[in-house]
Design a protein around this motif. Structure first.
Motif, PDB file in Angstrom:
ATOM      1  N   VAL A 105       0.854  -1.192   0.000  1.00  0.00           N
ATOM      2  CA  VAL A 105       0.000   0.000   0.000  1.00  0.00           C
ATOM      3  C   VAL A 105       0.890   1.242   0.000  1.00  0.00           C
ATOM      4  CG1 VAL A 105      -1.876   1.220   1.170  1.00  0.00           C
ATOM      5  CG2 VAL A 105      -1.736  -1.279   1.331  1.00  0.00           C
ATOM      6  N   MET A 106       0.719   2.069  -1.018  1.00  0.00           N
ATOM      7  CA  MET A 106       1.487   3.307  -1.146  1.00  0.00           C
ATOM      8  C   MET A 106       0.613   4.478  -0.694  1.00  0.00           C
ATOM      9  SD  MET A 106       3.046   4.995  -4.633  1.00  0.00           S
ATOM     10  CE  MET A 106       3.710   3.455  -5.234  1.00  0.00           C
ATOM     11  N   THR A 107       1.132   5.290   0.216  1.00  0.00           N
ATOM     12  CA  THR A 107       0.369   6.399   0.800  1.00  0.00           C
ATOM     13  C   THR A 107       1.273   7.634   0.919  1.00  0.00           C
ATOM     14  OG1 THR A 107       1.052   5.891   3.072  1.00  0.00           O
ATOM     15  CG2 THR A 107      -0.919   4.736   2.240  1.00  0.00           C
ATOM     16  N   PRO A 108       0.704   8.782   1.296  1.00  0.00           N
ATOM     17  CA  PRO A 108       1.574   9.928   1.589  1.00  0.00           C
ATOM     18  C   PRO A 108       2.569   9.622   2.709  1.00  0.00           C
ATOM     19  CG  PRO A 108      -0.702  10.653   1.300  1.00  0.00           C
ATOM     20  CD  PRO A 108      -0.736   9.149   1.325  1.00  0.00           C
ATOM     21  N   VAL A 109       2.195   8.713   3.617  1.00  0.00           N
ATOM     22  CA  VAL A 109       3.095   8.379   4.724  1.00  0.00           C
ATOM     23  C   VAL A 109       4.267   7.523   4.237  1.00  0.00           C
ATOM     24  CG1 VAL A 109       3.273   7.199   6.959  1.00  0.00           C
ATOM     25  CG2 VAL A 109       1.326   8.699   6.494  1.00  0.00           C
ATOM     26  N   THR A 110       4.038   6.591   3.285  1.00  0.00           N
ATOM     27  CA  THR A 110       5.185   5.854   2.728  1.00  0.00           C
ATOM     28  C   THR A 110       6.058   6.797   1.901  1.00  0.00           C
ATOM     29  OG1 THR A 110       4.017   5.092   0.714  1.00  0.00           O
ATOM     30  CG2 THR A 110       3.911   3.658   2.654  1.00  0.00           C
ATOM     31  N   THR A 111       5.464   7.860   1.373  1.00  0.00           N
ATOM     32  CA  THR A 111       6.227   8.884   0.657  1.00  0.00           C
ATOM     33  C   THR A 111       7.163   9.601   1.627  1.00  0.00           C
ATOM     34  OG1 THR A 111       4.299   9.154  -0.779  1.00  0.00           O
ATOM     35  CG2 THR A 111       6.008  10.838  -0.942  1.00  0.00           C
TER      36      THR A 111
END
Length: 276
Positions: A105-111
């Protein structure tokens, strides 16, 4: 940055056995989220046609047709937030090491995790994740690249809500600044020296420093006006108490942003409100 020199491998790799399995294996699903992002083009390491791995469907999902090997970063560009109807203008990222063979899952937090690596604020994905989980007050055992905050099984979870709120705040901040990479670098350095996310993103000093870096042409009064609006948006998003209320708060912040930037002559509305 650290990731620039990492191994680029395995885009179309794997044995025929792996490829056959991957085509039907939902464990190789990637979901792109800030709300679900439909129509995002996903790349590995470099944003060009040669490195594109696919496009997310209407549910923000992409089935990878082969396992990813080595280390690298996935980058999602464009698309539309299904919850708000807003165009996605932030390049979302997710770093991986030792291959990627599980649902992710890619999110602003993984960014943000990737930004800690790129800026040298952390020397491994696990160290970067630990710093981010600590400042967001998330459970230590979470794996930020596999945890799905929008999954039904996590609907009532405090972790899921905190992660989604922080994601909304990251997006709201970054879309108001002309240089997202510079913003993430600044944020990464602050994250490693702070222990309270809410205080950081609502800090007048932090927001003012961001604006001074990126809008040197503004007068002190214009910057103060912009800063007050941003801090108000951060507080409103931070005060959300349920996932259902989040998209409304995001839309409201986006509308306020357009008016504010028009008032201060820093209008970037065409870039991030084309879907309004």
């Amino acid at each position: 940055g650290l990731l620039g020199g990492l191994l680029v491998a395995g885009l179309g790799g794997g044995s025929s056995k792996t490829d056959t399995k991957a085509a039907t294996d939902t464990s190789l699903k990637l979901t792109v989220q800030d709300g679900l992002i439909a129509g995002a083009k996903v790349y590995r390491d470099v944003v060009d046609a040669q490195h594109q791995v696919g496009v997310t469907d209407a549910n923000g999902q992409l089935l990878l047709n082969s396992a990813l090997t080595g280390s690298g970063v996935l980058i999602a560009v464009g698309g539309t937030n299904k919850d708000t109807g807003l165009a996605n203008t932030l390049n979302l990222k997710m770093s991986f090491a030792g291959g990627m063979s599980a649902s992710s899952v890619m999110t602003p937090v993984t960014t943000l995790v990737t930004a800690l690596l790129d800026s040298g604020s952390a020397n491994s994905i696990s160290a970067a994740e630990s710093s981010v989980k600590q400042i967001l007050g998330l459970s230590a055992q979470l794996n930020l690249s596999t945890y799905d905050p929008m999954a039904a099984s996590n609907a009532g979870s405090a972790d899921a809500l905190a992660l989604r709120k922080a994601g909304a705040q990251i997006v709201q901040l970054s879309t108001q600044l002309p240089d997202a990479e510079q913003f993430f670098s600044s944020l990464a350095h602050e994250v490693t020296g702070s222990n309270n996310w809410g205080q950081l993103v609502q800090s007048e000093n932090f927001v003012n420093a961001l604006l001074a870096d990126q809008f040197p042409q503004l007068s002190a009064d214009q910057r103060a006006s912009l800063m007050a609006g941003i801090v108000k948006d951060m507080a409103a998003l931070g005060a959300v108490t349920s996932p259902d209320a989040l998209s409304g708060a995001q839309l409201n912040a986006a509308h306020l942003t357009v008016a504010l930037h028009q008032d201060t002559g820093t209008d970037r509305s065409e870039e991030h409100t084309s879907e309004l």
